[in-house]
Design a protein around this motif. Structure first.
Motif, PDB file in Angstrom:
ATOM      1  N   MET A   1       0.830  -1.200   0.000  1.00 22.83           N
ATOM      2  CA  MET A   1       0.000   0.000   0.000  1.00 22.83           C
ATOM      3  C   MET A   1       0.867   1.253   0.000  1.00 22.83           C
ATOM      4  O   MET A   1       0.601   2.211  -0.734  1.00 22.83           O
ATOM      5  N   ARG A   2       1.915   1.250   0.825  1.00 21.30           N
ATOM      6  CA  ARG A   2       2.809   2.413   0.876  1.00 21.30           C
ATOM      7  C   ARG A   2       3.565   2.587  -0.435  1.00 21.30           C
ATOM      8  O   ARG A   2       3.760   3.701  -0.916  1.00 21.30           O
TER       9      ARG A   2
ATOM     10  N   SER B   1       1.203   3.991  -3.094  1.00 19.02           N
ATOM     11  CA  SER B   1       0.223   4.944  -2.569  1.00 19.02           C
ATOM     12  C   SER B   1      -0.043   6.108  -3.515  1.00 19.02           C
ATOM     13  O   SER B   1      -1.201   6.472  -3.740  1.00 19.02           O
TER      14      SER B   1
END
Length: 313
Positions: free
Chosen positions: A220-221, A224
């Motif tokens: 996710m990071r 992002s």
């Protein structure tokens, strides 16, 4: 309007529940990457084509069949697809452009859009929504196959290969097979329809569990910025463009509201299945689905409030 807020939450909450279940099952090691790969393949090649087939066969094509509405919806879908793709070319790494584009234009109309249209306008919303859903399924899948094939690792992009990718895509085959049955109202045996519905009902929970099992904080990071950019395009800019165009084209009231709901719906779970089948960045696709599903609870209701305040619906 408070009822619409509750309706939106009630539709999106089960989606999040299944996503969270996928995360939990992966942490408990009840499912693993092999299961996710096999289940995603089953959804792509079996349950989702069956679901699309049944959706078109069961749709009431005789009610609320409005050629002008359908033509606008198709044209607006092509325009939003082109805008998303053009922006991806300008702002995204080449390998992520297909995932960004699909996440930005492909809405969850069969679940969120249709349910909200029915909630707001009853049988009329259901009739219009069903017809539009049957049309858009075909458009979405052809455009998704096209853009994913172009940017998939090692993919051949000559016209013959692209045509073959489109014609052999199981989702498109499912839609194409359903059209003659819906058009000529050919009745299938009840036992066959019941069996197909059992099989098709696995699609959404299985796909969402796979998405949840794929999610991780690290992925996710890492994705992002691209995921947020695609999500903003899906929830804000493309619905704004398509809805304003519909108003300028003369659509008002229920027709305009249904068009808005369909363009403002969060990214479809099918985008994850398609990305994985095309060997694309399915983790990015999963992140876009999660962000847009959560964000749609806010963006859809704000959009409806604005449309009502303007007196357009």
């Amino acid at each position: 309007m408070f009822e619409i807020v509750l309706q939106t939450v009630s539709i999106t909450a089960p989606v999040f529940a299944m996503l969270f279940l996928g995360v939990v099952l992966k942490r408990l090691r009840w499912i693993d990457d092999n299961f996710i790969g096999t289940a995603s393949e089953l959804v792509f090649r079996g349950t989702m084509p069956t679901l699309l087939f049944l959706g078109i066969v069961n749709a009431d094509m005789s009610q609320a069949f409005k050629p002008g509405l359908i033509i606008y919806f198709v044209l607006a879908t092509l325009v939003t697809f082109a805008v998303a793709w053009g922006w991806a070319v300008l702002r995204c790494p080449e390998i992520e452009r297909g995932i960004y584009t699909q996440g930005a234009f492909r809405g969850n109309n069969g679940v969120v859009g249709l349910a909200l249209a029915t909630s707001m306008y009853g049988d009329y919303g259901l009739a219009i929504g069903s017809v539009l859903a049957g049309v858009v399924i075909f458009c979405y899948n052809i455009l998704s196959v096209l853009v994913l094939a172009i940017y998939s690792p090692g993919a051949k992009t000559d016209p013959g290969t692209l045509c073959k990718s489109i014609l052999t895509n199981p989702l498109i085959i499912g839609v194409a097979l359903a059209v003659p049955f819906a058009y000529w109202q050919i009745e299938l045996p009840q036992w066959l329809l019941a069996s197909a519905e059992y099989f098709a009902h696995m699609t959404l929970p299985l796909a969402l569990i796979c998405i949840g099992g794929t999610l991780s904080l690290a992925s996710m990071r890492q994705s992002s910025d691209i995921a947020i950019g695609s999500s903003m395009m899906k929830l804000v800019w493309l619905p704004l463009l398509a809805t304003l165009g519909a108003w300028l084209a003369g659509f008002r009231d229920a027709d305009l509201a249904v068009l808005f709901l369909y363009f403002a719906s969060p990214t479809a779970a099918a985008s994850y299945v398609m990305a994985r089948a095309a060997n694309g960045n399915h983790e990015l696709a999963a992140a876009i689905i999660v962000i847009t599903t959560l964000g749609s609870v806010v963006s859809i209701n704000i959009g409806l409030l604005i449309l009502q305040a303007l007196g357009w619906i």
